[in-house]
Design an enzyme around this catalytic site. Sequence first.
Site, PDB file in Angstrom:
ATOM      1  N   TRP A 103       0.836  -1.215   0.000  1.00 20.63           N
ATOM      2  CA  TRP A 103       0.000   0.000   0.000  1.00 20.63           C
ATOM      3  C   TRP A 103       0.858   1.248   0.000  1.00 20.63           C
ATOM      4  O   TRP A 103       0.546   2.234  -0.672  1.00 20.63           O
ATOM      5  CB  TRP A 103      -0.971  -0.014   1.185  1.00 20.63           C
ATOM      6  CG  TRP A 103      -2.018  -1.075   1.024  1.00 20.63           C
ATOM      7  CD1 TRP A 103      -2.168  -2.192   1.786  1.00 20.63           C
ATOM      8  CD2 TRP A 103      -3.031  -1.138   0.012  1.00 20.63           C
ATOM      9  NE1 TRP A 103      -3.219  -2.947   1.304  1.00 20.63           N
ATOM     10  CE2 TRP A 103      -3.756  -2.327   0.233  1.00 20.63           C
ATOM     11  CE3 TRP A 103      -3.385  -0.321  -1.052  1.00 20.63           C
ATOM     12  CZ2 TRP A 103      -4.840  -2.710  -0.578  1.00 20.63           C
ATOM     13  CZ3 TRP A 103      -4.456  -0.694  -1.865  1.00 20.63           C
ATOM     14  CH2 TRP A 103      -5.171  -1.877  -1.626  1.00 20.63           C
TER      15      TRP A 103
ATOM     16  N   ASP B 132      -1.249   6.352   6.608  1.00 23.72           N
ATOM     17  CA  ASP B 132      -2.332   5.450   6.226  1.00 23.72           C
ATOM     18  C   ASP B 132      -2.532   4.455   7.366  1.00 23.72           C
ATOM     19  O   ASP B 132      -1.678   3.611   7.626  1.00 23.72           O
ATOM     20  CB  ASP B 132      -1.941   4.723   4.931  1.00 23.72           C
ATOM     21  CG  ASP B 132      -3.005   3.750   4.451  1.00 23.72           C
ATOM     22  OD1 ASP B 132      -4.018   3.557   5.155  1.00 23.72           O
ATOM     23  OD2 ASP B 132      -2.812   3.173   3.348  1.00 23.72           O
TER      24      ASP B 132
ATOM     25  N   LYS C 229     -11.956  -2.073   7.188  1.00 23.20           N
ATOM     26  CA  LYS C 229     -11.082  -3.006   7.889  1.00 23.20           C
ATOM     27  C   LYS C 229     -11.464  -3.080   9.365  1.00 23.20           C
ATOM     28  O   LYS C 229     -11.690  -4.163   9.896  1.00 23.20           O
ATOM     29  CB  LYS C 229      -9.609  -2.591   7.762  1.00 23.20           C
ATOM     30  CG  LYS C 229      -9.163  -2.219   6.335  1.00 23.20           C
ATOM     31  CD  LYS C 229      -8.931  -3.433   5.456  1.00 23.20           C
ATOM     32  CE  LYS C 229      -8.824  -3.108   3.969  1.00 23.20           C
ATOM     33  NZ  LYS C 229      -7.680  -2.307   3.578  1.00 23.20           N
TER      34      LYS C 229
END
Length: 360
Positions: free
Chosen positions: A102, A171, A195
């Site tokens: 990511w 993030d 999530k």
Amino acid sequence: MSRVYNFSAGPGVLPEPVLEQARQEMLDAGGAGMSVMEMSHRSKAYDKIIADAEAGAREFLAIPSDYRVLFLQGGASLQFTMLAMNFLHEGQTADYITTGSWGQKAVEAGKIEGDAREVWTGKPSKFSHAPDLASVELTLGKAYAHFTLNETIQGVDYMADPPAGHDWICDMSSTIGSRKMDYSRYAMIYAGAQKNIGPAGLTLVILRPDLLDRVPAGLPPMLDYKLQAENDSRYNTPPCYSIYMAGLVFRHWLGLGGMDYVEAANEEKAAILYGAIDGSEGFYKGHAAKENRSRMNVPFVLPSDELTDAFLAEAKGHGFMELKGHRSVGGCRASIYNAMPKSGVEALASFMKEFAGKNS
Ligand SMILES: *Cc1c(COP(=O)(O)O)cnc(C)c1O
């Protein structure tokens, strides 16, 4: 009805009492005579829902009172672009520290918008660890330094907040709300909700208010943090139902004891699962360095592809779902977010032990 143990990396498991409450309020939410899905986002009833969700986030996460909380859309992936559009200007550089898939996407998106520089990458060691942020050499080119607190695919987590003194943008998609964090150390954090917070469609952004002064004029309105903040996340129709669900999730954890409770439970669950890996005499191998082991995403491999396939098939038969590793790294991955009960982790650990015993 029978519910499985859902080890999906995202969208992931939600607390069952929250799903029950949502079902109860499905046709008539809070006496409004309609579902939250049918409500005007500018109605009195919805004003209360969005205010409750924000208050719940502030209390559960312990967000500094002057920080802004935004409910946006487009997922964490849109944030990769949006943060650079807003905060990486002509003549500046932004530093990116990459500990997995990511983070790589974030820096790639940043490069399209400006002078984004990867100052550290874990790629040579297959993204198995995270650096000590205090010792990474930053260019400090006036914009910000970006990192991914927990790499969902590699299961690598810093397990610490960054040092004070820099404008860190982070993030937190897969680790937000899983342990205590000092948000005052960050200029901005963002997280896709699916999530650890609620359903997909919502992206939570938490930022220090002075950052809004850096937003340049003339950005596309939907991608302008300042405009979003000025409109209290209702410049256009927000992801109404996902915000409502996130609010229920925050209240659920607060009712059980808040972050102290959640952090202790997550520590315990992770210890059970890593115990099964470490106690298998090498049958299962984890990916991350021990000090960077994620408590949320636990990737592991078996001795062969055949055994991996057999493991996944047998696991499914026991009601352990979504254990296949990400296509980019293979093997297995168990995501054990806040809402995964300890019983699920215990059951998986004993299944793993049994499988290893039969097959080694
Ligand atoms: C899932 C995930 C993303 C991507 O999220 P989307 O909401 O699908 O855009 C980005 N970063 C991390 C750390 C993730 O876990």
